[in-house]
Enzyme design. Structure first.
Site, mmCIF file in Angstrom:
data_model
loop_
_atom_site.group_PDB
_atom_site.id
_atom_site.type_symbol
_atom_site.label_atom_id
_atom_site.label_comp_id
_atom_site.label_asym_id
_atom_site.label_seq_id
_atom_site.Cartn_x
_atom_site.Cartn_y
_atom_site.Cartn_z
ATOM 1 N N THR A 19 1.326 6.337 8.279
ATOM 2 C CA THR A 19 0.132 6.287 7.422
ATOM 3 C C THR A 19 0.530 6.214 5.945
ATOM 4 O O THR A 19 1.584 6.733 5.542
ATOM 5 C CB THR A 19 -0.778 7.524 7.661
ATOM 6 N N GLY A 20 -0.306 5.534 5.169
ATOM 7 C CA GLY A 20 -0.148 5.529 3.721
ATOM 8 C C GLY A 20 1.077 4.809 3.198
ATOM 9 O O GLY A 20 1.561 5.125 2.112
ATOM 10 N N HIS A 72 -4.234 -3.913 13.539
ATOM 11 C CA HIS A 72 -5.445 -3.761 12.726
ATOM 12 C C HIS A 72 -5.126 -4.249 11.314
ATOM 13 O O HIS A 72 -4.132 -3.833 10.716
ATOM 14 C CB HIS A 72 -5.888 -2.300 12.684
ATOM 15 N N HIS A 102 -7.023 -6.353 7.508
ATOM 16 C CA HIS A 102 -8.239 -6.650 6.746
ATOM 17 C C HIS A 102 -8.143 -8.085 6.206
ATOM 18 O O HIS A 102 -8.131 -8.284 4.986
ATOM 19 C CB HIS A 102 -8.391 -5.680 5.570
ATOM 20 N N GLY A 148 -3.956 -1.472 6.900
ATOM 21 C CA GLY A 148 -3.563 -2.015 8.195
ATOM 22 C C GLY A 148 -2.675 -1.077 8.986
ATOM 23 O O GLY A 148 -2.075 -0.139 8.425
ATOM 24 N N ASN A 149 -2.597 -1.299 10.258
ATOM 25 C CA ASN A 149 -1.686 -0.538 11.115
ATOM 26 C C ASN A 149 -1.395 -1.311 12.398
ATOM 27 O O ASN A 149 -2.160 -2.195 12.787
ATOM 28 C CB ASN A 149 -2.218 0.869 11.412
ATOM 29 N N SER A 203 -3.475 6.862 10.287
ATOM 30 C CA SER A 203 -4.743 7.610 10.372
ATOM 31 C C SER A 203 -5.689 6.960 11.386
ATOM 32 O O SER A 203 -6.685 7.555 11.774
ATOM 33 C CB SER A 203 -5.398 7.640 8.992
ATOM 34 N N GLU A 204 -5.391 5.724 11.784
ATOM 35 C CA GLU A 204 -6.250 5.011 12.751
ATOM 36 C C GLU A 204 -5.675 5.062 14.167
ATOM 37 O O GLU A 204 -6.074 4.264 15.018
ATOM 38 C CB GLU A 204 -6.392 3.541 12.331
HETATM 39 P P1 13P Z 1 -3.010 3.947 7.690
HETATM 40 O O1 13P Z 1 -2.045 3.681 6.570
HETATM 41 O O2 13P Z 1 -3.291 5.424 7.881
HETATM 42 O O3 13P Z 1 -2.603 3.281 8.961
HETATM 43 O O4 13P Z 1 -4.426 3.366 7.267
HETATM 44 C C1 13P Z 1 -4.565 2.072 6.774
HETATM 45 C C2 13P Z 1 -5.908 1.477 7.041
HETATM 46 O O5 13P Z 1 -6.059 0.287 6.880
HETATM 47 C C3 13P Z 1 -7.041 2.295 7.493
HETATM 48 O O6 13P Z 1 -8.095 1.473 7.891
#
Ligand code: 13P
Length: 263
Positions: free
Chosen positions: A45-46, A97, A99, A29-30, A77-78
């Site tokens: 990220t990460g 974002h 899931h 997520g982000n 990363s998104e």
């Molecule tokens: P990031 O940690 O880079 O934001 O990525 C998480 C993610 O859910 C990518 O779809």
């Protein structure tokens, strides 16, 4: 004038909520928020979005260039996906974002959330289309969501998850909550023999109510339910195209066989 520290705290708070509600696992997520015309605060990220501190968040410009960070963390990363939403939707100030389990199951099954089953979902979301699959972190996802940005405030990402956006972070987050609730109800009612859909004229009345409430954001409005959902129509067109292509192949094969027998 926005208070950047307050925004950073709010992003951490929403990160905790999406993590605690099981809308993201591990580091998934982000989240991002627009704080001025060309400045955005994004999650790193990460990192687990349930355990962020305000200093871990990264400030970037509209091209993704880092303007400020703690020197350790890099932006999501998104980020390209978030920046595309801001670019194409100047009214949007926050993007989430995640899931969420049920919404992501629909995104994996390739089924848009397009059935008018409850008034709240119709008023706040309308239908939620599916943007075609793209490799995370590339331009493929921004390109795939682009066609839906003008008419929707939430999109499923095929085989990936969900994206919501709004006039502020609470608004974007609540859309993610509503979307997941809607997906869960749609799934459960399907198990119970199939949802009883709200009739089209009532859907239209709910849209009128929405206009009266003066709710911010874009909404499928008459694209969804009343004249048929745009995303459902797109799927039908795709299926019809494939059917025509199959028919053409069959006719060509029959013609080829007849011709070879006539030789
Ligand atoms: P990031 O940690 O880079 O934001 O990525 C998480 C993610 O859910 C990518 O779809």
């Amino acid at each position: 004038m926005v208070n950047e520290f307050e925004i950073r705290k709010q992003i951490c708070d929403i990160g905790q909520r999406i993590y605690n509600r099981g809308m993201v696992a591990a580091n998934d997520g982000n989240i991002s928020v627009k704080i001025s015309d060309n400045e955005f605060i994004a999650t790193p990220t990460g990192v687990s979005k349930g355990f962020m501190k305000p200093s871990m968040l990264v400030k970037v410009d509209g091209e993704g260039k880092v303007l400020a960070s703690d020197g350790i963390h890099k932006p999501s990363s998104e980020l390209k996906m978030h920046l595309r939403v801001y670019k194409e939707r100047p009214d949007v100030k926050a993007v989430v974002h995640a899931h969420p389990m049920y919404a992501t199951a629909f995104a994996i099954a390739g089924i848009p959330l397009a059935k008018p089953i409850m008034p709240e979902a119709i008023i706040t979301l309308g239908c939620v289309p599916i943007a075609k699959y793209g490799t995370p972190s590339t331009e493929e996802i921004p390109d795939a969501i682009s066609e839906y940005l003008q008419n929707y405030d939430a999109v499923l990402l095929e085989n990936h998850g969900a994206l919501s956006f709004g006039v502020d972070l609470m608004n974007a987050y609540f859309k993610m909550e509503s979307l997941e609730f809607y997906a869960q109800l749609l799934y459960l009612s399907t198990q119970l023999g199939g949802p009883k859909e709200i009739p089209k004229d009532e859907v239209q009345r709910l849209y009128e109510l929405r206009k009266k409430f003066n709710m911010p954001g874009r909404h499928p409005g008459d694209l969804c339910g009343v004249t048929g959902c745009a995303c459902v129509n797109a799927k039908k067109e795709e299926a019809a195209k494939n059917e025509n292509a199959d028919l053409e192949k069959m006719v060509a094969e029959i013609t080829r066989r007849i011709m070879s027998e006539m030789k």
